[in-house]
Enzyme design. Structure first.
Site, short mmCIF file in Angstrom:
data_model
loop_
_atom_site.label_atom_id
_atom_site.label_comp_id
_atom_site.label_asym_id
_atom_site.label_seq_id
_atom_site.Cartn_x
_atom_site.Cartn_y
_atom_site.Cartn_z
N LYS A 111 0.88 -1.39 0.01
CA LYS A 111 0.13 -0.07 0.07
C LYS A 111 0.85 1.22 0.28
CE LYS A 111 -4.27 -1.89 1.55
NZ LYS A 111 -4.99 -2.36 2.63
N LYS A 191 -7.64 -12.61 -14.14
CA LYS A 191 -8.43 -12.73 -13.05
C LYS A 191 -9.23 -11.67 -12.94
CE LYS A 191 -7.52 -12.78 -7.93
NZ LYS A 191 -8.13 -11.53 -7.19
N LYS A 194 -11.37 -6.21 -9.22
CA LYS A 194 -11.94 -4.69 -9.31
C LYS A 194 -10.88 -3.79 -9.61
CE LYS A 194 -12.07 -3.63 -4.30
NZ LYS A 194 -11.93 -5.09 -3.92
P1 ADP Z 1 -10.52 -7.61 -5.89
O1 ADP Z 1 -9.37 -8.45 -6.59
O2 ADP Z 1 -11.67 -7.35 -6.88
O3 ADP Z 1 -10.02 -6.73 -5.08
P2 ADP Z 1 -10.67 -8.62 -3.31
O4 ADP Z 1 -9.30 -8.84 -3.00
O5 ADP Z 1 -11.37 -7.67 -2.45
O6 ADP Z 1 -11.13 -8.72 -4.67
O7 ADP Z 1 -11.38 -9.92 -2.97
C1 ADP Z 1 -11.90 -10.66 -1.92
C2 ADP Z 1 -12.17 -12.04 -1.89
O8 ADP Z 1 -12.69 -12.51 -3.01
C3 ADP Z 1 -10.58 -12.61 -1.83
O9 ADP Z 1 -10.09 -12.63 -0.80
C4 ADP Z 1 -10.61 -13.76 -2.88
O10 ADP Z 1 -11.04 -14.82 -1.88
C5 ADP Z 1 -12.29 -13.51 -3.51
N1 ADP Z 1 -12.04 -13.13 -5.11
C6 ADP Z 1 -11.66 -12.04 -5.63
N2 ADP Z 1 -11.41 -12.07 -6.80
C7 ADP Z 1 -11.60 -13.56 -7.28
C8 ADP Z 1 -11.63 -14.05 -8.55
N3 ADP Z 1 -11.43 -13.57 -9.72
N4 ADP Z 1 -11.65 -15.51 -8.60
C9 ADP Z 1 -12.02 -16.01 -7.36
N5 ADP Z 1 -12.03 -15.70 -5.99
C10 ADP Z 1 -11.91 -14.28 -6.14
#
Ligand code: ADP
Ligand code: TRP
Length: 323
Positions: A111, A191, A194
């Site tokens: 961060k 993958k 967001k």
């Molecule tokens: P982002 O990558 O959108 O910021 P987060 O890190 O907030 O998502 O994700 C929260 C949880 O959702 C993660 O810890 C993971 O377990 C799950 N997750 C996020 N993106 C995926 C994905 N593309 N496929 C499977 N699980 C995911």
């Protein structure tokens, strides 16, 4: 019974990667009982400083989870800040946490490398997270891979606290890292995340979402051409998540054989996706029209969480000589 606990970051709109990767497993875990789920709004203070935004995201996440099947009669579901005792345990744990441990935290380093100007809260984030877990005598903590180090730190902190103040003061939890959960691909094949702007939201405007799905880029082969790599097709991969297995298999076979156009495939994907979340969408609209009920659910959850927290806190206060 083994207690499962996890924190949910109130950070904007959820996508189907979050759903299949994190929410659905958490909701299924309810079958085994004793689940504690909370919305980590104290944690959001380390990066979000807009009060309206925090309130909106906290409520939005509560609606999302309740709509998707979190059952507050089965699980304890609350807003982190409704049990402020967690901050007291944070202090107690912080005083046995070596600086070096926090300095090694990847999330803090990442961060600050991204230009977020570091504050004490961001640095102390893992200690608050440890308190979240240890305050409820948690045995199992399901999290994504990115949280693995935080869980190791939680264990280190619990062990240190017990060494300092008494072996049986805190339960040392086990991480449950969801490595087996397949990564849901995003609209561009990377993958879904967001941060990549390639998401399909769980809840959102129908027209905009249809446009997103119809806009998935495919190759230039004609519909008639057989496609031996049909299983690699992004729309097929997503269809497997939201359509019944035999329907997805049928589309895959037709694509492989030739004769199925990409437009028709994407249309089917949209319809199945839209259907998959239809019941949740209706529930979410009902909940959003009855926010007093949602508030009552969270308060009731906080009360049940607090009943456990007060026991652990008192044990820790006694062990450490505060009482
Ligand atoms: P982002 O990558 O959108 O910021 P987060 O890190 O907030 O998502 O994700 C929260 C949880 O959702 C993660 O810890 C993971 O377990 C799950 N997750 C996020 N993106 C995926 C994905 N593309 N496929 C499977 N699980 C995911
Ligand atoms: N840090 C976690 C995340 O970003 C959220 C979280 C806060 C958490 N406290 C927790 C997860 C306690 C598990 C247990 O996803």
């Amino acid at each position: 019974m083994a207690r499962t606990l996890t924190g949910i970051t109130p950070s904007g709109t959820l996508h189907i990667g979050n759903y299949f990767g994190a929410m659905r497993p958490a909701i299924e875990a309810q079958k085994a009982g004793d689940c504690f789920y909370f919305i980590a709004n104290y944690h959001s203070m380390t990066t979000v400083t807009d009060a309206t935004e925090r309130r909106a995201h906290t409520l939005g996440i509560a609606l999302d989870w309740l709509a998707c099947g979190l059952d507050p009669k089965v699980s304890v579901f609350w807003r982190q800040s409704d049990v402020p005792e967690v901050t007291e345990l944070t202090w107690m744990l912080g005083s046995v946490t070596p600086m070096g441990l926090l300095e090694r935290a990847h999330s803090y380093k990442d961060k600050t490398a991204k230009g977020i100007s570091p504050n004490f809260g961001l640095f102390a984030y893992p200690v608050l997270m440890a308190a979240d877990i240890l305050l409820y005598d948690t045995h199992r903590v399901p999290v994504g891979k990115d949280q693995k180090q935080h869980l190791e730190m939680t264990r280190d902190i619990a062990i240190k606290f017990n060494e300092t103040y008494g072996a049986d003061t805190l339960v040392v939890p086990e991480p449950v890292i969801r490595e087996d959960v397949a990564v849901v691909p995003g609209l561009d094949g990377q993958k879904m995340s967001k941060s990549y702007g390639n998401t399909i939201e769980i809840f959102g405007d129908e027209k905009a979402l249809r446009k997103k799905i119809m806009g998935i880029k495919m190759d230039s082969r004609t519909p008639a051409e057989p496609k031996p790599d049909a299983d690699q097709n992004l729309a097929i991969q997503l269809l497997k998540l939201v359509a019944p297995a035999e329907v997805a298999a049928d589309f895959e076979n037709r694509l492989r054989a030739g004769g199925l156009g990409y437009g028709d495939l994407k249309k089917a994907l949209f319809e199945h996706y839209w259907n998959y979340f239809a019941a949740a969408r209706t529930r979410r609209a009902e909940l959003a029209a009855n926010l007093d009920h949602v508030e009552a659910v969270l308060r009731d959850g906080a009360q049940r969480a607090r009943a456990v927290a007060s026991v652990v806190l008192q044990r820790s206060r006694k062990a450490s000589g505060l009482e």
